[in-house]
Design an enzyme around this catalytic site. Structure first.
Site, PDB file in Angstrom:
ATOM      1  N   ASN A  89      63.015  63.081  71.707  1.00  0.00           N
ATOM      2  CA  ASN A  89      62.846  64.498  71.397  1.00  0.00           C
ATOM      3  C   ASN A  89      63.941  65.242  72.160  1.00  0.00           C
ATOM      4  OD1 ASN A  89      62.131  67.145  71.105  1.00  0.00           O
ATOM      5  ND2 ASN A  89      60.176  66.987  72.192  1.00  0.00           N
ATOM      6  N   LYS A 105      64.694  68.242  72.077  1.00  0.00           N
ATOM      7  CA  LYS A 105      64.340  69.645  72.375  1.00  0.00           C
ATOM      8  C   LYS A 105      65.528  70.541  72.025  1.00  0.00           C
ATOM      9  CE  LYS A 105      60.998  67.916  75.631  1.00  0.00           C
ATOM     10  NZ  LYS A 105      60.236  68.086  76.855  1.00  0.00           N
ATOM     11  N   HIS A 113      53.636  69.806  69.875  1.00  0.00           N
ATOM     12  CA  HIS A 113      54.193  69.572  71.216  1.00  0.00           C
ATOM     13  C   HIS A 113      53.663  70.638  72.176  1.00  0.00           C
ATOM     14  CE1 HIS A 113      56.987  69.097  74.531  1.00  0.00           C
ATOM     15  NE2 HIS A 113      57.214  67.884  74.056  1.00  0.00           N
ATOM     16  N   GLU A 164      55.051  72.282  74.408  1.00  0.00           N
ATOM     17  CA  GLU A 164      55.907  73.469  74.557  1.00  0.00           C
ATOM     18  C   GLU A 164      55.639  74.468  73.432  1.00  0.00           C
ATOM     19  OE1 GLU A 164      59.566  71.249  74.985  1.00  0.00           O
ATOM     20  OE2 GLU A 164      58.815  70.532  76.909  1.00  0.00           O
ATOM     21  N   GLU A 201      51.000  63.098  75.687  1.00  0.00           N
ATOM     22  CA  GLU A 201      51.958  63.657  76.632  1.00  0.00           C
ATOM     23  C   GLU A 201      51.220  64.557  77.636  1.00  0.00           C
ATOM     24  OE1 GLU A 201      56.187  63.611  74.785  1.00  0.00           O
ATOM     25  OE2 GLU A 201      55.266  65.528  74.322  1.00  0.00           O
ATOM     26  N   GLY A 217      59.033  66.665  81.802  1.00  0.00           N
ATOM     27  CA  GLY A 217      60.187  67.295  82.432  1.00  0.00           C
ATOM     28  C   GLY A 217      60.055  67.495  83.933  1.00  0.00           C
ATOM     29  N   SER A 266      58.394  62.184  81.285  1.00  0.00           N
ATOM     30  CA  SER A 266      59.269  61.595  82.310  1.00  0.00           C
ATOM     31  C   SER A 266      59.385  60.072  82.178  1.00  0.00           C
ATOM     32  CB  SER A 266      58.812  61.987  83.716  1.00  0.00           C
ATOM     33  OG  SER A 266      58.856  63.393  83.874  1.00  0.00           O
TER      34      SER A 266
HETATM   35  P1  13P Z   1      60.588  64.360  79.328  1.00  0.00           P
HETATM   36  O1  13P Z   1      60.847  62.930  78.971  1.00  0.00           O
HETATM   37  O2  13P Z   1      61.866  65.130  79.588  1.00  0.00           O
HETATM   38  O3  13P Z   1      59.585  64.503  80.430  1.00  0.00           O
HETATM   39  O4  13P Z   1      59.950  65.061  78.041  1.00  0.00           O
HETATM   40  C1  13P Z   1      58.899  64.438  77.394  1.00  0.00           C
HETATM   41  C2  13P Z   1      58.599  65.175  76.146  1.00  0.00           C
HETATM   42  O5  13P Z   1      58.148  66.298  76.174  1.00  0.00           O
HETATM   43  C3  13P Z   1      58.884  64.499  74.877  1.00  0.00           C
HETATM   44  O6  13P Z   1      58.357  65.201  73.800  1.00  0.00           O
END
Ligand code: 13P
Length: 249
Positions: free
Chosen positions: A9, A11, A95, A97, A167, A173, A212
């Site tokens: 992803n 982002k 997601h 976010e 997740e 992150g 992560s």
């Molecule tokens: P990270 O791997 O940067 O923690 O992000 C995970 C994520 O949100 C994948 O959708």
């Protein structure tokens, strides 16, 4: 047997030049990834370019969102038919976010899910609790509620047509990964919950872990019984790191 899927992803990251470097790098090392399927989910504006760069390489393409409507006056949204035109096999839906920063409700997430399935696009259906929810002991309730939004509106068989991504929000992150045991426990909870409705769906649905995940911790996470892959953020932005995760499957 469930096959491992490693999906990146991206982002809101990248540029025309960096995505070219990234896709070419992944293509160069792809032959060494023998036990996993690889997929990338670029920002929407780069989907056509990434589709072109992938060519006939075995890299799945996905979007980071999909509209809950077919077409029309929905400014800023992406119609499923448009995603199909550029060979999107997956769409990330729900997601954290989008849920937290853009206030997407369980109900809207379920509607986006339905539209993806209707058009033959596999939802990468994200669920997961915040730190506060985990610490206050409602983690299982939260994950259940997020799953039920789809199950109640579309039935258990719809879950058989998606890939679930667990997740935990506190691991996204942050550099803090769920331990393999913590992740496995929630994955098993999810699979058991599904099994109570359909053994068949529970046995076949891929459940990815996200938060992560990187080249150093992937092998241990991926060796857990109910972890069928990863949804990777930061570590998906460098070809070598992303490929290393694929190779550790
Ligand atoms: P990270 O791997 O940067 O923690 O992000 C995970 C994520 O949100 C994948 O959708």
């Amino acid at each position: 047997m469930r096959r491992t899927l490693i999906a990146g992803n991206w982002k809101m990251n990248g540029s025309l030049s960096s995505i070219e470097t990234l896709i070419n790098g992944i293509k160069n090392g792809l032959a060494e990834v023998t036990n996993a399927d690889m997929a990338v989910c670029p920002p929407a504006i780069y989907i056509p370019k990434v589709n072109e760069l992938i060519g006939d390489a075995n890299i799945g393409l996905g979007s980071q969102n999909i509209c809950d409507q077919e077409a029309g006056a929905f400014t800023g949204e992406l119609a499923p038919s448009m995603l199909k035109e550029f060979n999107c096999r997956y769409a990330i839906i729900g997601h954290s976010e989008r849920r937290s920063l853009y206030s997407e409700s369980d109900e809207l997430v379920a509607k986006r899910f339905a539209m993806a399935v209707k058009h033959g696009i596999t939802p990468l259906f994200c669920i997961g609790e915040t730190l506060q929810e985990r610490e206050s002991g409602v983690m299982e309730d939260v994950v259940s509620r997020q799953l039920d939004a789809v199950i109640d509106s579309q039935g258990i068989d719809a879950i058989g047509q998606c890939v679930i991504a667990y997740e935990p929000v506190w691991a996204i992150g942050t550099g803090v990964t769920a331990s393999p045991e913590q992740a496995q426990a929630v994955h098993a909870f999810i699979r058991n919950k599904l099994a109570a409705l359909s053994e068949d769906v529970a046995a076949k649905v891929q459940i990815l872990y996200g938060g992560s995940m990187n080249a150093a911790n992937a092998a241990e996470l991926l060796s857990q019984t109910d972890i069928d892959g990863g949804l990777i953020g930061g570590a998906a932005l460098k070809a070598d790191d992303f490929l290393a995760i694929g190779k550790s499957a």
